[in-house]
Design an enzyme around this catalytic site. Structure first.
Site, PDB file in Angstrom:
ATOM      1  N   LYS A   1       0.817  -1.214   0.000  1.00  0.00           N
ATOM      2  CA  LYS A   1       0.000   0.000   0.000  1.00  0.00           C
ATOM      3  C   LYS A   1       0.849   1.261   0.000  1.00  0.00           C
ATOM      4  O   LYS A   1       0.378   2.331  -0.394  1.00  0.00           O
ATOM      5  CB  LYS A   1      -0.952  -0.001   1.203  1.00  0.00           C
ATOM      6  CG  LYS A   1      -1.814  -1.258   1.337  1.00  0.00           C
ATOM      7  CD  LYS A   1      -2.608  -1.572   0.086  1.00  0.00           C
ATOM      8  CE  LYS A   1      -3.599  -2.700   0.278  1.00  0.00           C
ATOM      9  NZ  LYS A   1      -2.997  -4.023   0.436  1.00  0.00           N
TER      10      LYS A   1
ATOM     11  N   TYR B   1     -12.266 -14.828   3.525  1.00  0.00           N
ATOM     12  CA  TYR B   1     -11.255 -13.799   3.765  1.00  0.00           C
ATOM     13  C   TYR B   1     -10.748 -13.862   5.200  1.00  0.00           C
ATOM     14  O   TYR B   1     -11.538 -13.897   6.149  1.00  0.00           O
ATOM     15  CB  TYR B   1     -11.837 -12.412   3.485  1.00  0.00           C
ATOM     16  CG  TYR B   1     -10.879 -11.281   3.771  1.00  0.00           C
ATOM     17  CD1 TYR B   1      -9.962 -10.881   2.813  1.00  0.00           C
ATOM     18  CD2 TYR B   1     -10.878 -10.639   5.003  1.00  0.00           C
ATOM     19  CE1 TYR B   1      -9.063  -9.848   3.077  1.00  0.00           C
ATOM     20  CE2 TYR B   1      -9.988  -9.612   5.274  1.00  0.00           C
ATOM     21  CZ  TYR B   1      -9.080  -9.229   4.307  1.00  0.00           C
ATOM     22  OH  TYR B   1      -8.191  -8.221   4.579  1.00  0.00           O
TER      23      TYR B   1
ATOM     24  N   TYR C   1      -2.945 -12.365   3.236  1.00  0.00           N
ATOM     25  CA  TYR C   1      -2.617 -12.083   1.840  1.00  0.00           C
ATOM     26  C   TYR C   1      -1.447 -12.929   1.333  1.00  0.00           C
ATOM     27  O   TYR C   1      -1.626 -13.854   0.547  1.00  0.00           O
ATOM     28  CB  TYR C   1      -2.297 -10.594   1.655  1.00  0.00           C
ATOM     29  CG  TYR C   1      -3.482  -9.696   1.882  1.00  0.00           C
ATOM     30  CD1 TYR C   1      -4.346  -9.375   0.834  1.00  0.00           C
ATOM     31  CD2 TYR C   1      -3.753  -9.176   3.142  1.00  0.00           C
ATOM     32  CE1 TYR C   1      -5.446  -8.556   1.046  1.00  0.00           C
ATOM     33  CE2 TYR C   1      -4.855  -8.360   3.364  1.00  0.00           C
ATOM     34  CZ  TYR C   1      -5.698  -8.055   2.313  1.00  0.00           C
ATOM     35  OH  TYR C   1      -6.787  -7.260   2.514  1.00  0.00           O
TER      36      TYR C   1
END
Length: 336
Positions: free
Chosen positions: A49, A263, A289
């Site tokens: 990010k 998730y 992730y």
């Protein structure tokens, strides 16, 4: 492409390294594996990010914002890094956290939740799965405006065309490093979540006529839904960056076999992948992730889908601070 025409803050000095993974390569019997260490990007704890925030925060500053507003899941790496960017720039930050797993938010939890408080988040709003996240952020912006302040809304994962420019730039960085080191990659593997990283890499490679396929390993959505998301954003960021070749559906591959029950929910393959990367290469992954993306990489190698004579680059998108919130998974104190 001429990315220099876009305003950008720089949070990382130089390029992140590309390193060989000889021990994992040997353990899996090939292919030749390399890792792009975007976990070493600047800002607190590193992660993908940061590249997106370089463009987004520059835009926020240009608009006179005094507060960054963003959204993410509980234990969000994106929220941690947005907050870190706000601290770096002398701005305030407000977060909206979505409980994608019911009752999963714990203010006293370790990992990123601990860092939110340590970094001085101004306020945290917790919402349920399915709530209107954009509306929640717009309400915060309106409340700030009523106080004479100016908020800047950053979408989840920083994944809009402006944010995805960070990974168009990363694709160019990879190609420059590949040329300098004399290492040509046959495939790139990366986690595919909010789509900005995956879409930006695809657009950047196509814009440079690289001819390198990208395999995204899903962390949340079914394959068809995620491929549509990545294709849409890849086309949008390509238009923004000035990429001339059309991005076709054939350029987008998203694999959903390693998502597991949902998730952030653990799988045995993820736990194995995290352990292998740590014990063989000294690299920390995260359970949400990169752990699942690495499980996908390992699974495709073991099945023979990735051939033993290939040279593969795994893009490490960071997230290791969240690892500490999942400690029982790796100490045998939690079941799947």
């Amino acid at each position: 492409m001429n990315l220099a025409r876009f305003a950008r803050r720089r949070y990382t000095p130089g390029a992140t390294p590309i390193e060989p993974m000889p021990h994992l390569t040997k353990a899996l019997g090939g292919p030749e594996l390399f890792i792009k260490r975007d976990d070493l990007l600047g800002l607190t704890g590193g992660g993908n990010k940061t590249r997106k925030l370089e463009f987004l925060v520059a835009d926020a500053l240009a608009q006179g914002a005094d507060t960054l507003i963003t959204v993410g899941a509980v234990q969000s790496n994106h929220c941690r890094l947005t907050l870190a960017a706000a601290v770096r720039e002398g701005l305030k930050c407000r977060l909206v956290l979505e409980q994608r797993v019911p009752d999963s938010y714990d203010k006293t939890a370790s990992g990123n939740n601990f860092l939110f408080d340590l970094l001085g988040v101004e306020a945290v709003t917790v919402v349920a799965l399915g709530d209107d996240l954009q509306a929640a952020m717009e309400k915060i912006a309106a409340d700030l405006a009523a106080e004479g302040r100016r908020g800047y809304i950053i979408p989840g994962g920083g994944s809009n065309p402006l944010g995805a420019l960070g990974y168009v730039a990363c694709a160019e960085e990879i190609l420059q490093q590949s040329f300098a080191d004399g290492v040509a990659f046959d495939r790139i593997v990366v986690a595919s979540g909010s789509a900005g990283t995956h879409a930006g890499i695809v657009a950047g490679l196509i814009g440079n006529s690289a001819g390198i396929p990208v395999t995204g390993v899903n962390v949340r959505r079914p394959r068809a839904e995620q491929e549509a998301n990545v294709l849409r954003l890849a086309r949008e960021v390509a238009a923004l960056a000035g990429v001339v070749p059309e991005i076709t559906p054939a350029a987008i591959e998203c694999r959903d076999e390693w998502v597991g029950p949902g998730y952030s929910l653990p799988t045995e393959e993820m736990v194995e992948a995290v352990r292998l990367f740590a014990s063989l290469e000294g690299v920390l992954l995260d359970p949400v992730y990169t752990g699942k993306a690495a499980a996908g990489l390992i699974g495709m190698v073991r099945s023979g889908e990735i051939h033993a004579d290939e040279r593969v680059l795994f893009v490490h998108t960071g997230g290791s601070p969240a690892l500490y919130a999942y400690q029982p998974l790796f100490t045998g104190d939690a079941a799947f």
